[in-house]
Write a protein that holds these residues in place. Structure first.
Motif, mmCIF file in Angstrom:
data_model
loop_
_atom_site.group_PDB
_atom_site.id
_atom_site.type_symbol
_atom_site.label_atom_id
_atom_site.label_comp_id
_atom_site.label_asym_id
_atom_site.label_seq_id
_atom_site.Cartn_x
_atom_site.Cartn_y
_atom_site.Cartn_z
ATOM 1 N N LEU A 77 0.830 -1.204 0.000
ATOM 2 C CA LEU A 77 0.000 0.000 0.000
ATOM 3 C C LEU A 77 0.867 1.258 0.000
ATOM 4 O O LEU A 77 1.810 1.370 0.771
ATOM 5 C CB LEU A 77 -0.900 -0.006 1.231
ATOM 6 C CG LEU A 77 -1.970 1.088 1.292
ATOM 7 C CD1 LEU A 77 -3.025 0.861 0.219
ATOM 8 C CD2 LEU A 77 -2.625 1.114 2.666
ATOM 9 N N VAL A 78 0.536 2.190 -0.877
ATOM 10 C CA VAL A 78 1.223 3.485 -0.929
ATOM 11 C C VAL A 78 0.306 4.568 -0.373
ATOM 12 O O VAL A 78 0.721 5.407 0.419
ATOM 13 C CB VAL A 78 1.642 3.826 -2.376
ATOM 14 C CG1 VAL A 78 2.221 5.242 -2.450
ATOM 15 C CG2 VAL A 78 2.643 2.807 -2.893
ATOM 16 N N GLU A 79 -0.957 4.546 -0.794
ATOM 17 C CA GLU A 79 -1.897 5.567 -0.352
ATOM 18 C C GLU A 79 -3.276 4.946 -0.206
ATOM 19 O O GLU A 79 -3.739 4.208 -1.080
ATOM 20 C CB GLU A 79 -1.936 6.715 -1.380
ATOM 21 C CG GLU A 79 -2.569 7.983 -0.857
ATOM 22 C CD GLU A 79 -2.407 9.138 -1.827
ATOM 23 O OE1 GLU A 79 -1.276 9.636 -1.974
ATOM 24 O OE2 GLU A 79 -3.398 9.530 -2.455
ATOM 25 N N GLY A 80 -3.934 5.222 0.912
ATOM 26 C CA GLY A 80 -5.285 4.712 1.123
ATOM 27 C C GLY A 80 -5.410 3.842 2.355
ATOM 28 O O GLY A 80 -6.238 2.931 2.385
ATOM 29 N N GLY A 81 -4.596 4.117 3.382
ATOM 30 C CA GLY A 81 -4.624 3.322 4.604
ATOM 31 C C GLY A 81 -5.987 3.316 5.274
ATOM 32 O O GLY A 81 -6.487 2.275 5.703
ATOM 33 N N ARG A 82 -6.620 4.486 5.356
ATOM 34 C CA ARG A 82 -7.945 4.570 5.977
ATOM 35 C C ARG A 82 -8.980 3.810 5.155
ATOM 36 O O ARG A 82 -9.835 3.112 5.696
ATOM 37 C CB ARG A 82 -8.378 6.039 6.108
ATOM 38 C CG ARG A 82 -8.001 6.667 7.416
ATOM 39 C CD ARG A 82 -8.760 7.940 7.721
ATOM 40 N NE ARG A 82 -9.288 8.630 6.564
ATOM 41 C CZ ARG A 82 -10.511 9.145 6.492
ATOM 42 N NH1 ARG A 82 -11.357 9.000 7.482
ATOM 43 N NH2 ARG A 82 -10.915 9.806 5.436
ATOM 44 N N ARG A 83 -8.893 3.979 3.835
ATOM 45 C CA ARG A 83 -9.855 3.303 2.961
ATOM 46 C C ARG A 83 -9.735 1.785 3.079
ATOM 47 O O ARG A 83 -10.740 1.073 3.121
ATOM 48 C CB ARG A 83 -9.631 3.740 1.507
ATOM 49 C CG ARG A 83 -10.313 5.045 1.138
ATOM 50 C CD ARG A 83 -9.781 5.622 -0.151
ATOM 51 N NE ARG A 83 -8.530 6.335 0.086
ATOM 52 C CZ ARG A 83 -7.671 6.645 -0.878
ATOM 53 N NH1 ARG A 83 -7.881 6.259 -2.117
ATOM 54 N NH2 ARG A 83 -6.574 7.306 -0.591
ATOM 55 N N LYS A 84 -8.479 1.293 3.155
ATOM 56 C CA LYS A 84 -8.311 -0.155 3.262
ATOM 57 C C LYS A 84 -8.886 -0.670 4.580
ATOM 58 O O LYS A 84 -9.533 -1.727 4.620
ATOM 59 C CB LYS A 84 -6.835 -0.538 3.147
ATOM 60 C CG LYS A 84 -6.647 -2.053 3.068
ATOM 61 C CD LYS A 84 -5.212 -2.499 3.246
ATOM 62 C CE LYS A 84 -5.166 -4.015 3.387
ATOM 63 N NZ LYS A 84 -3.879 -4.506 3.825
ATOM 64 N N LYS A 85 -8.659 0.047 5.667
ATOM 65 C CA LYS A 85 -9.201 -0.370 6.962
ATOM 66 C C LYS A 85 -10.731 -0.384 6.917
ATOM 67 O O LYS A 85 -11.383 -1.277 7.474
ATOM 68 C CB LYS A 85 -8.691 0.562 8.068
ATOM 69 C CG LYS A 85 -7.213 0.389 8.381
ATOM 70 C CD LYS A 85 -6.792 1.285 9.526
ATOM 71 C CE LYS A 85 -5.294 1.209 9.767
ATOM 72 N NZ LYS A 85 -4.836 -0.141 10.119
ATOM 73 N N ALA A 86 -11.313 0.626 6.257
ATOM 74 C CA ALA A 86 -12.769 0.690 6.134
ATOM 75 C C ALA A 86 -13.292 -0.465 5.287
ATOM 76 O O ALA A 86 -14.337 -1.053 5.596
ATOM 77 C CB ALA A 86 -13.183 2.030 5.525
ATOM 78 N N LEU A 87 -12.561 -0.816 4.233
ATOM 79 C CA LEU A 87 -12.958 -1.936 3.375
ATOM 80 C C LEU A 87 -12.931 -3.252 4.149
ATOM 81 O O LEU A 87 -13.848 -4.074 4.043
ATOM 82 C CB LEU A 87 -12.030 -2.026 2.159
ATOM 83 C CG LEU A 87 -12.187 -0.923 1.100
ATOM 84 C CD1 LEU A 87 -11.013 -0.927 0.141
ATOM 85 C CD2 LEU A 87 -13.501 -1.082 0.343
ATOM 86 N N LYS A 88 -11.881 -3.448 4.939
ATOM 87 C CA LYS A 88 -11.776 -4.676 5.733
ATOM 88 C C LYS A 88 -12.901 -4.729 6.783
ATOM 89 O O LYS A 88 -13.415 -5.810 7.100
ATOM 90 C CB LYS A 88 -10.403 -4.749 6.410
ATOM 91 C CG LYS A 88 -9.264 -5.024 5.429
ATOM 92 C CD LYS A 88 -7.939 -5.204 6.134
ATOM 93 C CE LYS A 88 -7.853 -6.564 6.820
ATOM 94 N NZ LYS A 88 -7.755 -7.671 5.854
ATOM 95 N N MET A 89 -13.279 -3.581 7.302
ATOM 96 C CA MET A 89 -14.379 -3.513 8.253
ATOM 97 C C MET A 89 -15.677 -3.975 7.584
ATOM 98 O O MET A 89 -16.455 -4.752 8.163
ATOM 99 C CB MET A 89 -14.523 -2.077 8.777
ATOM 100 C CG MET A 89 -15.582 -1.904 9.851
ATOM 101 S SD MET A 89 -15.758 -0.151 10.341
ATOM 102 C CE MET A 89 -14.139 0.140 11.092
ATOM 103 N N LEU A 90 -15.904 -3.506 6.342
ATOM 104 C CA LEU A 90 -17.109 -3.888 5.614
ATOM 105 C C LEU A 90 -17.126 -5.385 5.307
ATOM 106 O O LEU A 90 -18.158 -6.040 5.449
ATOM 107 C CB LEU A 90 -17.200 -3.080 4.311
ATOM 108 C CG LEU A 90 -17.546 -1.593 4.461
ATOM 109 C CD1 LEU A 90 -17.396 -0.874 3.138
ATOM 110 C CD2 LEU A 90 -18.967 -1.419 4.998
ATOM 111 N N VAL A 91 -15.978 -5.924 4.892
ATOM 112 C CA VAL A 91 -15.895 -7.355 4.581
ATOM 113 C C VAL A 91 -16.187 -8.183 5.826
ATOM 114 O O VAL A 91 -16.892 -9.191 5.779
ATOM 115 C CB VAL A 91 -14.511 -7.709 4.002
ATOM 116 C CG1 VAL A 91 -14.348 -9.227 3.866
ATOM 117 C CG2 VAL A 91 -14.325 -7.058 2.627
#
Length: 218
Positions: A77-91
């Motif tokens: 990951l280079v950019e989007g740490g918050r987005r990835k955490k939010a995606l994992k939360m949704l999954v």
């Protein structure tokens, strides 16, 4: 993500590869995206929950930015740490359509600077995180940054911006911890606390060095 959207994104990836696009879009499983040391350390749980809800309602508007990983089929990951955490939360909540998402794959040689620039301009980092992130770039010999001005130019900031944040690292460790934890987020407030800590330390040394008081005998 439905099959039609997935098919369209796969076609976009193939077009990028065919015409030599330097930043192709790929559909990547979020479990195949590793997170190396990130500049941002403090995340608000309520902010992540709000972001996850926005993604659930509107989809992932801004793609994650990644670079090729050291292992085949893996990315970093280079950019989007918050987005990835939010995606994992949704999954984890059962929304498995967000298991595989569109990502922009960039050249890894400047990934570190891109990460820092994105975080700074989105104001994602607190002051102490910014200071440590800037210091880390100077210690990375592969970036070939000779002066503070070199980094400031890349970040589209004045030279004094870089020097001001590096100066924060001269503060006492206890004060830096307050900044890292997000308890104190203003550089000015951190500076005032640091001055107070140094004053207390100086007063303590004065008292320690003073000779003991002896009272005259009667």
């Amino acid at each position: 993500m439905n099959d039609k959207t997935l098919d369209q994104l796969n076609k976009l990836q193939n077009l990028g590869d065919e015409f030599g696009d330097l930043n192709p879009i790929r559909i990547i499983d979020i479990d195949d995206i590793d997170e190396p040391e990130q500049d941002r350390k403090h995340f608000s749980q309520s902010d992540l929950e709000s972001l996850a809800q926005n993604i659930l309602e509107a989809g992932l508007i801004y793609t994650l930015i990644v670079k090729e990983g050291k292992k085949s089929g893996k990315y970093e990951l280079v950019e989007g740490g918050r987005r990835k955490k939010a995606l994992k939360m949704l999954v984890s909540q059962g929304h498995t359509e967000f298991q595989r998402v569109s990502c922009k794959v960039i050249d890894g040689s400047k990934a570190s600077l891109i990460m820092l620039s994105g975080n700074i301009h989105r104001q994602d980092l607190n002051p102490v995180e910014t200071a440590f992130a800037i210091q880390a770039r100077f210690e990375d010999k592969s970036l070939n940054l000779k002066t503070q001005g070199d980094l400031a130019k890349y970040l589209r900031k004045h030279d004094s911006y870089v020097s001001r944040y590096l100066k924060l690292l001269e503060m006492p460790e206890d004060v830096l911890k307050l900044g890292l934890a997000g308890i104190v987020t203003s550089p000015q407030s951190l500076a005032k606390i640091a001055k107070l800590e140094k004053y207390k330390e100086a007063r303590s040394e004065e008292h320690t060095s003073e000779p003991p008081v002896t009272w005259p005998s009667r």
